[in-house]
Design an enzyme around this catalytic site. Structure first.
Site, PDB file in Angstrom:
ATOM      1  N   LYS A   1       0.813  -1.134   0.130  1.00  0.00           N
ATOM      2  CA  LYS A   1       0.031   0.062   0.066  1.00  0.00           C
ATOM      3  C   LYS A   1       0.912   1.300  -0.004  1.00  0.00           C
ATOM      4  CE  LYS A   1      -4.027   2.129   2.776  1.00  0.00           C
ATOM      5  NZ  LYS A   1      -4.737   1.889   3.738  1.00  0.00           N
ATOM      6  N   SER A  55      -9.488   1.940   3.089  1.00  0.00           N
ATOM      7  CA  SER A  55      -8.746   2.674   2.205  1.00  0.00           C
ATOM      8  C   SER A  55      -7.463   1.864   1.290  1.00  0.00           C
ATOM      9  CB  SER A  55      -7.815   3.632   2.781  1.00  0.00           C
ATOM     10  OG  SER A  55      -6.879   3.348   3.775  1.00  0.00           O
ATOM     11  N   SER A  58      -9.901  -0.238   7.090  1.00  0.00           N
ATOM     12  CA  SER A  58      -9.251  -0.062   5.852  1.00  0.00           C
ATOM     13  C   SER A  58      -8.534  -1.090   5.379  1.00  0.00           C
ATOM     14  CB  SER A  58      -8.350   1.283   5.734  1.00  0.00           C
ATOM     15  OG  SER A  58      -8.976   2.369   5.964  1.00  0.00           O
TER      16      SER A  58
END
Length: 471
Positions: free
Chosen positions: A81, A157, A181
């Site tokens: 990420k 996210s 997330s």
């Protein structure tokens, strides 16, 4: 490859690598081939590391051939990420407002641990801007989409991490979780994701959202894979002041026995069923999942999580205030450079008072104490991760999404929570089961999730987009 199908899980790939049925280079090339085929549609990658990844894969193959075995992640392709630092490229947090010198030339501790374990890092993948909000088409970053239906949002996210694992662009990924997330994109994309106990995995080298809520965790196809990753990621690092001194992980894979005899699991229906907008199949899928846990040997009882609404609100207030504290200077100078979703969410942090923040922390303490009382009567809790599957981009609204997710409750109390597929809903999109436990009962949570997956096949389902592509 030698003719065998591409391994579907890390566990299968590890066995195939050691049996000589596949090489790390072949695994990595297959993942990049999937990205070549699907990424224009799915918007997963920010930066691919083709050259360094293939070099790392070749090194892993040579090491394994020479008898050097670094463990279950040796030679496994993993996506990162884009709020976690690694030396291959800068960390942008998918924002034009970032500091290119932040953690430049260094690896976050979790990245160092993955490298030491022989993992192959395939690149940086999409996130919502600074891990909050919704995609903004006016910004120069890909709009991530769900492999189960590209007209829908893959969740956030950790959007690229969830979509990329589901689409076979890497075999696992790192995500982060401040209010859900990891667990939301895992739920929407039909994969497994874990928010481990707060303080078990170091967060140094990860751009913060809510410093007292943030977690870095694994996103994988199976619980066994998540256990393998967590065993490598966990443990004290002095660079992270939130970690209890001496905290250590465990040999989680050895705890996956498939047997839940003697385990007492509470099921919360009161806070999780009956919401407006919920999938019509949600209750049935939960009942089927609970039956599987019972088949594995658990005693299942009804139980209600205490202070559900209050702890959820405490998470939202704490997240907004702590995020605003980090971004306050840049927001004063570059308000319009932030995406609409990010600034509208984080900007609310300026509207809360010190008394609001203090009260939220009081709620956290009281809620944690009441939850500890509940965990004195049950070993684990089970409930849906979200009320419905992935929402359409048509009319996507953060307010409506927040009303249909159940994840924020757990961040203020720091407990480990696992999100895993429990079948498809009425719209054909994945629905998800959450299993949670008391702090540092991560192994118990993984044990229950793995037992569930031994009796079900939901985690092996692949998105329609992948039809005709070798598993």
């Amino acid at each position: 490859m030698t003719g065998s199908p591409q391994p579907f899980t890390i566990t299968e790939a590890a066995a195939a690598l050691r049996a000589g049925e596949v090489t790390s280079v072949e695994l990595t090339e297959a993942c990049f081939a999937a990205a070549d085929r699907f990424d224009e549609t799915l918007g997963v990658y920010i930066k691919r590391y083709d050259d360094t990844a293939l070099a790392a894969a070749a090194t892993a193959d040579a090491e394994l051939a020479a008898g050097t075995d670094k463990g279950p992640l040796h030679g496994i392709p993993i996506g990162i990420k884009d709020i976690i630092a690694c030396t291959e490229s800068e960390t942008t947090a998918n924002s034009v407002v970032y500091d290119p010198d932040w953690y430049a030339g260094a690896d976050a501790p979790v990245i160092s641990r993955l490298r030491a374990a022989g993992a192959v890092l395939t690149g940086k993948v999409t996130t919502m801007e600074y891990a909050i909000g919704l995609p903004d088409v006016t910004k120069p970053y890909p709009v991530p989409r769900n492999p189960w239906d590209p007209a829908t949002w893959p969740g956030g996210s950790s959007s690229g991490s969830g979509a990329g694992v589901a689409a076979g662009m890497f075999m696992a990924a790192l995500g982060t979780d401040t209010g859900g997330s990891i667990r939301i994109p895992a739920a929407f994309c039909g994969i497994t994701g874990m928010k481990q106990t707060y303080g078990l995995v170091p967060k140094a080298g990860c751009l913060p959202l809510g410093v007292t809520l943030d977690h870095i965790g694994p996103m994988t196809r199976s619980v066994a894979d998540a256990a393998a990753m967590l065993g490598i990621m966990a443990g004290f690092d002095p660079a992270d002041p939130s970690m209890p001194p001496g905290v250590a992980g465990e040999d989680y894979p050895t705890m996956l026995t498939g047997d839940l005899s003697g385990m007492r699991i509470g099921v919360d229906r009161a806070n999780h069923l009956g919401k407006e907008g919920a999938d019509p199949m949600l209750a049935a899928r939960l009942d089927e999942s609970v039956a599987a846990l019972a088949e594995a040997g658990a005693t299942v009882v009804d139980a209600t999580l205490p202070m559900f609404d209050e702890l959820t609100q405490a998470c939202m207030i704490t997240m907004a205030v702590e995020a605003f504290a980090f971004h306050r200077g840049w927001m004063a100078e570059r308000w319009g450079d932030y995406g609409l979703g990010m600034r509208s969410w984080v900007g609310t942090g300026a509207l809360y008072t010190a008394a609001d923040y203090a009260q939220a922390q009081k709620v956290r303490r009281i809620g944690a104490a009441k939850l500890a009382e509940l965990f004195s009567t049950v070993d684990l809790m089970a409930m849906p991760t979200c009320a419905a599957g992935s929402p359409s981009y048509d009319g996507l609204d953060m307010g409506a999404i927040v009303g249909l997710i159940y994840t924020p409750y757990w961040n203020p109390v720091g407990c480990p929570v696992l999100s895993l597929p429990m079948g498809l809903g009425a719209t054909g999109m994945p629905l998800s089961l959450s299993i949670a436990g008391p702090a540092f009962a991560d192994g118990l949570v993984l044990q229950a999730g793995d037992a569930f997956q031994r009796l079900t096949s939901h985690h092996r389902a692949t998105p329609p987009l992948l039809a005709g592509v070798g598993a």
